[in-house]
Design a protein around this motif. Sequence first.
Motif, mmCIF file in Angstrom:
data_model
loop_
_atom_site.group_PDB
_atom_site.id
_atom_site.type_symbol
_atom_site.label_atom_id
_atom_site.label_comp_id
_atom_site.label_asym_id
_atom_site.label_seq_id
_atom_site.Cartn_x
_atom_site.Cartn_y
_atom_site.Cartn_z
ATOM 1 N N ASP A 1 0.806 -1.223 0.000
ATOM 2 C CA ASP A 1 0.000 0.000 0.000
ATOM 3 C C ASP A 1 0.837 1.270 0.000
ATOM 4 O O ASP A 1 0.443 2.265 -0.611
ATOM 5 N N ASP A 2 1.992 1.250 0.646
ATOM 6 C CA ASP A 2 2.816 2.463 0.687
ATOM 7 C C ASP A 2 3.494 2.752 -0.648
ATOM 8 O O ASP A 2 4.068 3.820 -0.832
ATOM 9 N N LYS A 3 3.410 1.836 -1.609
ATOM 10 C CA LYS A 3 3.990 2.048 -2.933
ATOM 11 C C LYS A 3 2.932 2.422 -3.962
ATOM 12 O O LYS A 3 3.234 2.683 -5.113
ATOM 13 N N LYS A 4 1.676 2.421 -3.564
ATOM 14 C CA LYS A 4 0.582 2.725 -4.478
ATOM 15 C C LYS A 4 0.180 4.188 -4.365
ATOM 16 O O LYS A 4 0.220 4.768 -3.295
ATOM 17 N N ARG A 5 -0.223 4.718 -5.473
ATOM 18 C CA ARG A 5 -0.862 6.029 -5.486
ATOM 19 C C ARG A 5 -2.359 5.760 -5.443
ATOM 20 O O ARG A 5 -2.827 4.792 -6.038
ATOM 21 N N PRO A 6 -3.138 6.567 -4.743
ATOM 22 C CA PRO A 6 -4.591 6.339 -4.733
ATOM 23 C C PRO A 6 -5.150 6.266 -6.154
ATOM 24 O O PRO A 6 -4.675 6.951 -7.057
ATOM 25 N N VAL A 7 -6.149 5.437 -6.347
ATOM 26 C CA VAL A 7 -6.705 5.186 -7.674
ATOM 27 C C VAL A 7 -7.127 6.477 -8.353
ATOM 28 O O VAL A 7 -6.896 6.669 -9.547
ATOM 29 N N GLY A 8 -7.733 7.382 -7.628
ATOM 30 C CA GLY A 8 -8.150 8.650 -8.224
ATOM 31 C C GLY A 8 -6.978 9.439 -8.778
ATOM 32 O O GLY A 8 -7.043 9.977 -9.879
#
Length: 165
Positions: free
Chosen positions: A82-89
């Motif tokens: 999760d800390d490597k993901k950018r929010p979907v929006g």
Amino acid sequence: MKFKQSDLEELLQIQAEFDARIETRNIEDTKTAYFIEFTEWFNTIEPFKNWKQQKGKAREVQLAELADMLAFGLSAYLQAPDDKKRPVGQMSLTIDMAAHLASGAQQDFDFKFIGLVYKHIEEEKFKTMLRLPFMIAADLYTVPELIDAYKTKMQVNHERQDSGY
């Protein structure tokens, strides 16, 4: 085409449903498969075959390989911490901006860009892996064509799994 958050959410849902069928899925194999699919796509456009007068496989073949690359990009994003993901929006906005820039910035795809991708993927891998197929599509095809090719390929992939592939 305005790429909306709901578009990305739909693609991620399609991929999540398929990934749930693959018990042996792991991020290292997914990243490797992504690069293999990039190479397979690159081979379909044949820019390096200077001995050929008519370069490139059929558009549908090219899009099918790019759709495979997108599938592994989506899968990698889903597997990312999760800390490597950018929010979907935010991700859908950057995909839309990247696609818009690529479609208006040049007539021919700049393959020098590809060399930079390999370095960048190590730093921002999950974001780049998701954006790159859309950038390629925006420059050489259209984003809707890529999405259609992806959905078609996912149907084929489900059929393969159903038959013990």
